[in-house]
Design a protein around this motif. Structure first.
Motif, PDB file in Angstrom:
ATOM      1  N   ASN A 135       0.819  -1.219   0.000  1.00 15.20           N
ATOM      2  CA  ASN A 135       0.000   0.000   0.000  1.00 15.20           C
ATOM      3  C   ASN A 135       0.848   1.263   0.000  1.00 15.20           C
ATOM      4  OD1 ASN A 135      -2.585  -1.299   0.065  1.00 15.20           O
ATOM      5  ND2 ASN A 135      -2.217  -1.783   2.221  1.00 15.20           N
ATOM      6  N   GLY A 136       2.162   1.098  -0.186  1.00 16.31           N
ATOM      7  CA  GLY A 136       3.048   2.247  -0.304  1.00 16.31           C
ATOM      8  C   GLY A 136       3.724   2.662   0.980  1.00 16.31           C
ATOM      9  N   GLU A 137       3.481   1.942   2.089  1.00 16.25           N
ATOM     10  CA  GLU A 137       4.084   2.325   3.356  1.00 16.25           C
ATOM     11  C   GLU A 137       5.520   1.816   3.443  1.00 16.25           C
ATOM     12  OE1 GLU A 137       1.897  -1.595   4.246  1.00 16.25           O
ATOM     13  OE2 GLU A 137       1.821   0.071   2.817  1.00 16.25           O
ATOM     14  N   HIS A 138       6.340   2.543   4.197  1.00 17.09           N
ATOM     15  CA  HIS A 138       7.729   2.129   4.379  1.00 17.09           C
ATOM     16  C   HIS A 138       7.802   1.116   5.511  1.00 17.09           C
ATOM     17  CE1 HIS A 138      12.018   3.003   5.857  1.00 17.09           C
ATOM     18  NE2 HIS A 138      12.108   2.313   4.749  1.00 17.09           N
ATOM     19  N   LEU A 139       8.395  -0.082   5.201  1.00 17.32           N
ATOM     20  CA  LEU A 139       8.444  -1.168   6.171  1.00 17.32           C
ATOM     21  C   LEU A 139       9.834  -1.379   6.754  1.00 17.32           C
ATOM     22  CD1 LEU A 139       6.198  -3.798   4.346  1.00 17.32           C
ATOM     23  CD2 LEU A 139       5.529  -2.117   6.068  1.00 17.32           C
ATOM     24  N   GLY A 140      10.789  -0.543   6.382  1.00 19.26           N
ATOM     25  CA  GLY A 140      12.115  -0.677   6.958  1.00 19.26           C
ATOM     26  C   GLY A 140      13.207  -0.760   5.916  1.00 19.26           C
ATOM     27  N   ARG A 141      14.432  -0.683   6.397  1.00 24.51           N
ATOM     28  CA  ARG A 141      15.611  -0.711   5.532  1.00 24.51           C
ATOM     29  C   ARG A 141      16.227  -2.107   5.539  1.00 24.51           C
ATOM     30  NH1 ARG A 141      19.401   4.350   5.651  1.00 24.51           N
ATOM     31  NH2 ARG A 141      17.423   5.052   4.745  1.00 24.51           N
ATOM     32  N   VAL A 142      16.517  -2.616   4.367  1.00 24.56           N
ATOM     33  CA  VAL A 142      17.128  -3.940   4.227  1.00 24.56           C
ATOM     34  C   VAL A 142      18.641  -3.851   4.353  1.00 24.56           C
ATOM     35  CG1 VAL A 142      17.538  -5.834   2.607  1.00 24.56           C
ATOM     36  CG2 VAL A 142      15.243  -4.838   2.832  1.00 24.56           C
ATOM     37  N   ALA A 143      19.254  -2.872   3.678  1.00 24.31           N
ATOM     38  CA  ALA A 143      20.723  -2.810   3.646  1.00 24.31           C
ATOM     39  C   ALA A 143      21.171  -1.448   3.160  1.00 24.31           C
ATOM     40  CB  ALA A 143      21.273  -3.902   2.735  1.00 24.31           C
ATOM     41  N   GLU A 144      22.438  -1.165   3.406  1.00 25.08           N
ATOM     42  CA  GLU A 144      23.121  -0.004   2.839  1.00 25.08           C
ATOM     43  C   GLU A 144      24.425  -0.473   2.217  1.00 25.08           C
ATOM     44  OE1 GLU A 144      23.621   3.377   5.364  1.00 25.08           O
ATOM     45  OE2 GLU A 144      21.720   3.043   6.406  1.00 25.08           O
ATOM     46  N   MET A 145      24.842   0.162   1.141  1.00 24.28           N
ATOM     47  CA  MET A 145      26.105  -0.166   0.494  1.00 24.28           C
ATOM     48  C   MET A 145      26.549   1.016  -0.348  1.00 24.28           C
ATOM     49  SD  MET A 145      24.790  -2.934  -2.344  1.00 24.28           S
ATOM     50  CE  MET A 145      23.215  -2.727  -3.186  1.00 24.28           C
ATOM     51  N   THR A 146      27.759   0.946  -0.848  1.00 21.62           N
ATOM     52  CA  THR A 146      28.250   1.985  -1.743  1.00 21.62           C
ATOM     53  C   THR A 146      27.874   1.627  -3.180  1.00 21.62           C
ATOM     54  OG1 THR A 146      30.398   0.900  -1.907  1.00 21.62           O
ATOM     55  CG2 THR A 146      30.160   2.636  -0.254  1.00 21.62           C
ATOM     56  N   GLY A 147      27.778   2.651  -3.997  1.00 21.21           N
ATOM     57  CA  GLY A 147      27.453   2.458  -5.406  1.00 21.21           C
ATOM     58  C   GLY A 147      28.628   2.825  -6.295  1.00 21.21           C
ATOM     59  N   LEU A 148      28.328   3.533  -7.358  1.00 12.08           N
ATOM     60  CA  LEU A 148      29.352   3.938  -8.309  1.00 12.08           C
ATOM     61  C   LEU A 148      30.376   4.868  -7.666  1.00 12.08           C
ATOM     62  CD1 LEU A 148      27.031   4.659 -11.334  1.00 12.08           C
ATOM     63  CD2 LEU A 148      28.843   2.948 -11.318  1.00 12.08           C
ATOM     64  N   ILE A 149      31.625   4.701  -8.057  1.00 10.28           N
ATOM     65  CA  ILE A 149      32.679   5.639  -7.672  1.00 10.28           C
ATOM     66  C   ILE A 149      32.816   6.626  -8.813  1.00 10.28           C
ATOM     67  CG2 ILE A 149      35.108   5.906  -7.085  1.00 10.28           C
ATOM     68  CD1 ILE A 149      35.051   2.993  -6.119  1.00 10.28           C
ATOM     69  N   ARG A 150      32.615   7.886  -8.519  1.00 10.72           N
ATOM     70  CA  ARG A 150      32.591   8.877  -9.591  1.00 10.72           C
ATOM     71  C   ARG A 150      33.602   9.991  -9.341  1.00 10.72           C
ATOM     72  NH1 ARG A 150      27.719   9.996 -11.207  1.00 10.72           N
ATOM     73  NH2 ARG A 150      26.605   8.376 -10.091  1.00 10.72           N
ATOM     74  N   ALA A 151      33.931  10.669 -10.430  1.00  3.77           N
ATOM     75  CA  ALA A 151      34.884  11.773 -10.381  1.00  3.77           C
ATOM     76  C   ALA A 151      34.405  12.870 -11.322  1.00  3.77           C
ATOM     77  CB  ALA A 151      36.282  11.300 -10.773  1.00  3.77           C
ATOM     78  N   ARG A 152      35.001  14.035 -11.212  1.00  5.61           N
ATOM     79  CA  ARG A 152      34.697  15.133 -12.126  1.00  5.61           C
ATOM     80  C   ARG A 152      35.385  14.835 -13.454  1.00  5.61           C
ATOM     81  NH1 ARG A 152      33.129  20.055 -10.371  1.00  5.61           N
ATOM     82  NH2 ARG A 152      32.180  18.787  -8.751  1.00  5.61           N
ATOM     83  N   LEU A 153      34.595  14.491 -14.471  1.00  6.79           N
ATOM     84  CA  LEU A 153      35.154  14.086 -15.758  1.00  6.79           C
ATOM     85  C   LEU A 153      35.262  15.249 -16.741  1.00  6.79           C
ATOM     86  CD1 LEU A 153      33.331  10.680 -16.316  1.00  6.79           C
ATOM     87  CD2 LEU A 153      35.542  11.115 -15.239  1.00  6.79           C
ATOM     88  N   ALA A 154      34.423  16.218 -16.571  1.00 10.89           N
ATOM     89  CA  ALA A 154      34.450  17.395 -17.442  1.00 10.89           C
ATOM     90  C   ALA A 154      33.802  18.532 -16.673  1.00 10.89           C
ATOM     91  CB  ALA A 154      33.702  17.128 -18.751  1.00 10.89           C
ATOM     92  N   GLU A 155      33.787  19.709 -17.250  1.00 13.94           N
ATOM     93  CA  GLU A 155      33.228  20.865 -16.550  1.00 13.94           C
ATOM     94  C   GLU A 155      31.767  20.606 -16.194  1.00 13.94           C
ATOM     95  OE1 GLU A 155      32.592  25.688 -17.106  1.00 13.94           O
ATOM     96  OE2 GLU A 155      33.428  24.475 -18.732  1.00 13.94           O
TER      97      GLU A 155
END
Length: 288
Positions: A135-155
């Protein structure tokens, strides 16, 4: 097709394809014959502001995820919209960032949705996996992790560095499997707790893989980011895993990372990479 965002099989062999560019769903027979089209761009019932992911609820109900509208749309056997769940503002922002990708459904009818917070400049994205009720309600957090490693590639442009790990999530029954692939480890979460599944490690030489990457980038002349990507920071190591799947028998499959085909900027990660490119001016993002 303009931009395929996701595709799923129904048990009888039919195929559902989500075209994120045109904001439509298309159904095909098992032999590839076109059967029906559903949805269109818009904000009304059965319409999409952004069409991202699909899930099939047995036997043949299609669930489509619209992250921009924070909405799940159900299409029944007659392929008309039968139900719409719009997440409340609180539920839509329960993660580390706004809810972004649909990872699957669990036996109790809840959905597993990933939230992504983009790194600012050099650094790793933050990803959280959230459990959302039917029904759209938040039931809790399963996990946390890191995603993509990013850098400034252009302006004013942030992007993932070559060979960046990226998150993978799969579901079956009441279990959520998750990893970012950096280690040969998959974690399996359920209400009973979490366990770890270890896969055989494998090592790649960063220098030789980087040389092959740079040569291919120059040969293919990928524009406009090729010059910036070629000077991106080099990773400390190559990821181990590049995908997770579960089959109908409940088995977990993990794809071994292949630097020649799975690397960001060399054609890999397109179906699972969240927020691949963002502009620092608008902070908008799209799946790679």
């Amino acid at each position: 097709f303009q931009r395929i965002a996701d595709a799923r099989f129904i048990a009888d062999g039919r195929i559902i394809v989500a075209d994120g560019g045109l904001s439509v769903l298309r159904e095909y027979d098992s032999d590839g014959t076109f059967v029906a089209q559903m949805g269109r761009r818009g904000s009304g019932p059965g319409e999409f502001q952004s069409l991202r992911d699909l899930w099939i609820l047995p036997p043949d109900t299609i669930v489509a995820w619209d992250p921009r509208a924070a909405r799940l749309t159900y299409f029944g056997g007659d392929r008309t919209p039968s139900r719409t769940i719009t997440l409340e503002a609180a539920s839509a922002t329960v993660g580390v960032g706004r809810l972004d990708f649909l990872a699957g459904a669990l036996r109790d009818g809840s959905f597993v949705i990933g939230a992504v917070a983009l790194a600012d400049g050099l650094g790793a994205d933050s990803v959280s996996i959230e459990k959302i009720g039917e029904n759209g309600e938040h039931l809790g957090r399963v996990a946390e992790m890191t995603g993509l490693i990013r850098a400034r590639l252009a302006e004013r442009v942030n992007g993932p560095i070559p060979f960046s790990p990226y998150p993978h999530v799969a579901t079956y029954g009441d279990v959520v499997y998750h990893t970012n692939g950096a280690e040969p480890i998959v974690r399996a979460w359920s209400a009973a707790g979490e366990r770890t599944i270890a896969f055989p490690p494998h090592d790649h030489d960063v220098e030789s893989e980087w040389a092959a990457f740079a040569a291919k980038l120059e040969r293919d002349n990928v524009q406009p980011f090729a010059p910036a990507v070629a000077t991106a920071p080099r990773p400390e190591r190559i990821p181990h895993l590049a995908g997770l799947l579960t089959d109908d028998a409940g088995r977990l499959w993990a794809k071994r990372y292949d630097p020649g085909t799975d690397a960001i900027w060399r054609g890999g990660g397109a179906s699972v990479c969240c927020g691949c490119i963002s502009t620092t001016a608008s902070r908008t993002a799209d799946r790679g």
